[in-house]
Structure formats: structure tokens, C-alpha cells
Design a protein around this motif. Sequence first.
Motif, short mmCIF file in Angstrom:
data_model
loop_
_atom_site.label_atom_id
_atom_site.label_comp_id
_atom_site.label_asym_id
_atom_site.label_seq_id
_atom_site.Cartn_x
_atom_site.Cartn_y
_atom_site.Cartn_z
N TYR A 13 25.84 -23.91 -73.24
CA TYR A 13 25.99 -22.71 -74.27
C TYR A 13 26.87 -22.90 -75.17
O TYR A 13 28.05 -23.42 -75.08
N GLU A 14 26.55 -22.09 -76.22
CA GLU A 14 27.57 -22.02 -77.53
C GLU A 14 28.23 -20.69 -77.46
O GLU A 14 27.73 -19.56 -77.56
N MET A 15 29.49 -20.59 -77.42
CA MET A 15 30.36 -19.65 -77.27
C MET A 15 30.45 -18.75 -78.76
O MET A 15 30.33 -17.51 -78.68
N GLN A 20 35.90 -15.91 -76.16
CA GLN A 20 36.05 -16.46 -75.01
C GLN A 20 35.17 -15.89 -74.08
O GLN A 20 35.37 -16.46 -72.67
N VAL A 21 34.21 -15.14 -74.36
CA VAL A 21 33.16 -14.68 -73.37
C VAL A 21 31.79 -14.85 -73.95
O VAL A 21 31.62 -14.23 -75.18
N HIS A 43 27.12 -26.18 -65.92
CA HIS A 43 27.36 -25.65 -67.36
C HIS A 43 28.80 -26.14 -67.72
O HIS A 43 29.57 -26.99 -67.32
N ASN A 44 28.84 -26.04 -69.37
CA ASN A 44 30.00 -26.27 -70.04
C ASN A 44 31.17 -25.22 -69.78
O ASN A 44 32.33 -25.45 -70.29
N TYR A 45 30.66 -23.88 -69.45
CA TYR A 45 31.56 -23.15 -69.18
C TYR A 45 31.83 -22.52 -67.97
O TYR A 45 30.66 -22.62 -67.02
N MET A 46 32.69 -21.88 -67.42
CA MET A 46 32.83 -21.13 -66.00
C MET A 46 31.77 -20.03 -66.12
O MET A 46 31.73 -19.23 -67.14
N PHE A 98 32.99 -17.89 -69.22
CA PHE A 98 34.03 -17.72 -69.69
C PHE A 98 34.54 -18.94 -70.21
O PHE A 98 34.64 -19.82 -69.61
N ASP A 99 35.47 -18.94 -71.42
CA ASP A 99 36.08 -20.37 -71.92
C ASP A 99 37.52 -20.15 -71.29
O ASP A 99 38.49 -19.76 -71.80
#
Length: 310
Positions: A13-15, A20-21, A43-46, A98-99
Motif C-alpha cells: 500500500y502507498e500511504m 500515517q494512516v 503487508h508493508n504496514y501494520m 498505520f505507519d
Amino acid sequence: MAGKKKKLQFRYYEMGPNKQVLALLGEDWRRPYGNDLDVLHFHNYMEVGICYEGEGESVLREYVTPFEGGCIVIVPPNYPHNNVSKDGSVAFWEWMYFDIESVLQEMKEMSCNKLDVEYMQNALYDSALFFHQEEYQKISQIILEIRRECDKKAYMYQEKLRSLLQGFVVELLRIHNVNVEMSRKNPRSFQIAPALTYVKKHCSEEIRIRDLADVCNISESHFRRIFQECMNMTPNDYVNVARIHKASKLLLKSHATMEEIAYRVGYSNVSTFNRNFKKMIGMTPYQWKRSPDNYAGQMLDFKISALKGW
């Protein structure tokens, strides 16, 4: 589940800048989920999932638990998981990403104390958490408030989100009982943590498995065995995931040539880069760059070959 082959996918996913969300909300997420417990993704984020309706099973690595309305799941990055609806029925989930690394860095800069960000991150990423909202009411309230802020986008909502995310981190650390020595809880995952940090910082360079074992102060054979057990992929697979992840960002945000991108993410030549990219994604870097579906938070599946033994 031992002895079965698992298909594993990396969903990227691209944030978006200074965010941060990433929230995936609304009726689009009322759908049947999954059709195979043997297909997992990470995923790359939580990831934080809120279930409102439906029944089925959530798979968190080797752990399988039934889900229903009122459940929440918190899944660390690089943690294989999946949801499968009961008998193909419709379930309603909403998802947020979440980042956490950015949140921890801001907490470190604001704190009067010396925060060990790497230690905190390892604790947060050690395991997934699946619960009913009444079990952990404080963190449930924070998650639901983050969801409301993402939906309403009221005045200064990004600033409000930053404070809520810090509260989320604190509550999650308390749930994981970080005051207790975390290495006693899962020493193996903490053993390979230095290697994960090393790959992130040095994925543009040549990385040997022996080097990763050395930063963890264990033998190479022992490192390979622990890494497979904790990450459900080989160290080489993980290095390639990190490189393709970085390449995807460069493809979206820069005008560099394919040769330049290949070199900047650690491949010695563009043919090796193209081969690995296509193997994971199913299309060449040039085809992926031209696809509009890869922008603005759209999902990318990195198809990694089937893994054995879990």
C-alpha cells in the motif's frame, strides 16, 4: 498445517506524503472474504481490521480463530494472515494501515525520556492480536476514534490522528506487556530483529546471508532455520521483497530509468531486476509503472513462490 504448501503474497500500500494512516472504509468492504485457508498475504504496514458483520475464520500464521461482528485484529507488517468467510457468505470489515515506524520516531523526538524505538518496534511487531472489543476496551475506543477521524476528516484531523496513533502505540505496548523482558516471550523473533533492520538499511547493497547471521551473532545455518520459522520465507525471499518494495516507490515517484532503479535497489543489472519484479508481481516494472491502478493507495500483490513446512 505442517507439511502443507502455502501460497504467500505481499500486498503493498502507498500511504501518501506526510500521512500515517491509510483507511479503506465503506460498503466496498462488505463482501465474501477469501476462499482458501492455504493462501496467506502480508503487508508493508501494520493492518487494523474492524469486523461489523459476518462469520468466518481468521488465519494468523499457524493460528486459526473464528471471527464475527465486534472483533478487531491487529496484524504487524510482514505477518502472514488471511480472512475466509463462512461458506462464501458476506462479511463486513473495514481496514486501516498505520505507519508505526513514523509514529515511533515522532514519539522519540517529543519524549523527555530516551525511548528505545527499535526495541519498541520489535515488541509491537512480535505477534498479531485478535480480540473482541470488550476484551480491550481502551485500545478499541482509540481504534474506533481513528476510524471516525479518517471518515469525517474534520478540522485538523491529521493532527488529531497523530495524537491518537501515539495513544494506540502506548496501549498496544501495554497489552504486549513490554515492561516484561520481551525476549523471554519469543526469543527467536528477537534474535533475527537485527537482520530485518540491516536489510531495510542496506537493501541497495550486496547482502549475503552470512552477513545477516553475523549481525544476529548466530551461525548461518541456525539463522536460516530461525528466519524461516519466524518470517515464513527464506532470507533471500525477504531481501527481494525489500528491494521490490523500494523499487515500487521509485517507479511511482521518480523519473529514473529502469537501469538506475535496478542499481538503486541492489540489483547488478536490469535483467535480474526485471526477472525478480515479474516473478513477484506478474508483470514487468514498465508495465506496472504505466498501470493507473497502482497509484493512490491501490494494492499490489507480490506473488512469492509456495513455501513449505508451515
